[in-house]
Design a protein around this motif. Structure first.
Motif, short mmCIF file in Angstrom:
data_model
loop_
_atom_site.label_atom_id
_atom_site.label_comp_id
_atom_site.label_asym_id
_atom_site.label_seq_id
_atom_site.Cartn_x
_atom_site.Cartn_y
_atom_site.Cartn_z
N VAL A 38 0.72 -1.18 -0.25
CA VAL A 38 0.14 0.13 -0.12
C VAL A 38 0.51 1.31 -0.18
O VAL A 38 1.80 1.11 0.67
CB VAL A 38 -1.14 0.03 1.10
CG1 VAL A 38 -1.71 1.22 1.28
CG2 VAL A 38 -1.59 -0.91 1.51
N ASP A 39 0.67 2.33 -0.99
CA ASP A 39 1.62 3.96 -1.22
C ASP A 39 1.14 4.38 0.11
O ASP A 39 0.26 3.88 0.49
CB ASP A 39 0.87 4.29 -1.73
CG ASP A 39 2.07 5.38 -2.63
OD1 ASP A 39 3.18 5.76 -2.01
OD2 ASP A 39 1.40 6.54 -3.20
N SER A 40 2.26 4.72 0.85
CA SER A 40 2.42 5.14 2.03
C SER A 40 2.62 7.06 1.72
O SER A 40 2.98 7.22 3.32
CB SER A 40 3.20 4.56 2.92
OG SER A 40 4.85 5.17 2.64
N THR A 41 1.94 7.15 1.12
CA THR A 41 2.59 8.95 0.56
C THR A 41 0.96 9.72 1.21
O THR A 41 0.12 8.98 2.23
CB THR A 41 1.91 9.38 -0.66
OG1 THR A 41 2.00 10.53 -0.95
CG2 THR A 41 0.43 8.20 -1.66
N SER A 42 1.57 10.47 1.89
CA SER A 42 0.36 11.73 2.53
C SER A 42 -0.49 12.19 1.76
O SER A 42 -1.86 13.14 2.41
CB SER A 42 1.14 12.90 3.40
OG SER A 42 1.77 13.48 2.69
N GLY A 43 -0.33 11.67 0.22
CA GLY A 43 -1.97 12.41 -0.35
C GLY A 43 -2.33 11.10 -0.93
O GLY A 43 -2.82 10.61 -0.40
N THR A 44 -2.68 11.25 -2.09
CA THR A 44 -3.44 10.54 -3.19
C THR A 44 -2.80 9.58 -2.77
O THR A 44 -1.65 9.63 -4.19
CB THR A 44 -3.86 10.77 -4.46
OG1 THR A 44 -4.50 12.29 -4.18
CG2 THR A 44 -4.60 10.40 -4.80
N PRO A 45 -2.43 8.66 -2.72
CA PRO A 45 -1.96 6.99 -3.46
C PRO A 45 -1.75 6.17 -4.30
O PRO A 45 -3.36 6.49 -5.15
CB PRO A 45 -2.53 6.23 -1.49
CG PRO A 45 -3.45 6.56 -1.44
CD PRO A 45 -3.90 7.71 -1.00
N VAL A 46 -1.17 6.21 -4.33
CA VAL A 46 -1.04 4.86 -6.11
C VAL A 46 -1.23 4.17 -5.39
O VAL A 46 -0.46 2.87 -4.86
CB VAL A 46 0.24 5.36 -6.39
CG1 VAL A 46 0.08 4.82 -7.77
CG2 VAL A 46 1.06 7.16 -6.37
N THR A 47 -2.13 3.24 -6.46
CA THR A 47 -3.41 2.15 -6.41
C THR A 47 -3.07 1.04 -8.19
O THR A 47 -3.31 -0.05 -8.01
CB THR A 47 -5.17 2.26 -5.94
OG1 THR A 47 -5.56 3.21 -7.47
CG2 THR A 47 -4.79 3.04 -4.55
N ASP A 48 -2.60 1.91 -8.95
CA ASP A 48 -2.65 1.44 -9.85
C ASP A 48 -1.58 0.95 -10.43
O ASP A 48 -0.84 0.60 -11.57
CB ASP A 48 -2.86 1.56 -11.54
CG ASP A 48 -2.74 3.61 -11.33
OD1 ASP A 48 -1.69 4.00 -10.72
OD2 ASP A 48 -2.82 3.82 -11.72
N PHE A 49 -0.50 0.72 -9.63
CA PHE A 49 1.21 0.00 -9.99
C PHE A 49 0.89 -1.96 -9.68
O PHE A 49 -0.34 -2.17 -10.03
CB PHE A 49 1.89 0.26 -8.95
CG PHE A 49 1.11 -0.41 -7.12
CD1 PHE A 49 1.72 -1.45 -6.62
CD2 PHE A 49 0.36 0.46 -6.06
CE1 PHE A 49 1.22 -2.29 -6.21
CE2 PHE A 49 -0.19 -0.33 -5.72
CZ PHE A 49 0.46 -1.39 -5.31
N THR A 50 1.40 -2.04 -10.80
CA THR A 50 1.91 -3.32 -11.00
C THR A 50 2.57 -4.21 -9.76
O THR A 50 3.07 -3.29 -9.43
CB THR A 50 2.93 -4.07 -12.21
OG1 THR A 50 2.81 -2.93 -13.61
CG2 THR A 50 3.01 -5.10 -12.74
N VAL A 51 1.57 -4.87 -9.46
CA VAL A 51 2.00 -6.35 -8.48
C VAL A 51 3.11 -7.38 -9.23
O VAL A 51 1.88 -8.17 -10.15
CB VAL A 51 0.68 -6.34 -8.36
CG1 VAL A 51 1.59 -7.76 -7.05
CG2 VAL A 51 0.09 -5.30 -7.17
N ASP A 52 3.89 -7.48 -8.95
CA ASP A 52 4.51 -8.70 -9.22
C ASP A 52 6.14 -9.18 -8.16
O ASP A 52 6.86 -7.79 -7.76
CB ASP A 52 5.36 -8.42 -10.39
CG ASP A 52 5.84 -9.40 -11.13
OD1 ASP A 52 7.18 -9.89 -10.81
OD2 ASP A 52 5.83 -9.27 -12.13
#
Length: 74
Positions: A38-52
């Protein structure tokens, strides 16, 4: 006595290790993460990264914030 031909499995293709995030993002625009990351950004997290998992493990040096996603980018 065995007289048949031996079956040899082809070696698995190794995951690519990228030189930097620019190179990784050229192939994976939003980054690469391991399963459950899970993206740990304080803004809008990136959710569409490739899972591999294998690709992430080959590029763990690119995960500067340690959240399980290498080179995450919106």
């Amino acid at each position: 006595m065995f007289t048949g031909a031996a079956v040899v499995a082809a070696p698995a293709q190794a995951a690519t290790t990228y030189a930097n995030c620019k190179a990784l993002n050229a192939d994976y625009p939003h980054g690469v993460g391991k399963t459950g990351a899970v993206d740990s950004t304080s803004g809008t997290p990136v959710t569409d990264f490739t899972v591999d998992d294998d690709l992430y493990n080959a590029n763990t040096k690119r995960d500067r914030d340690g959240d399980g996603i290498a080179c995450e980018k919106r």
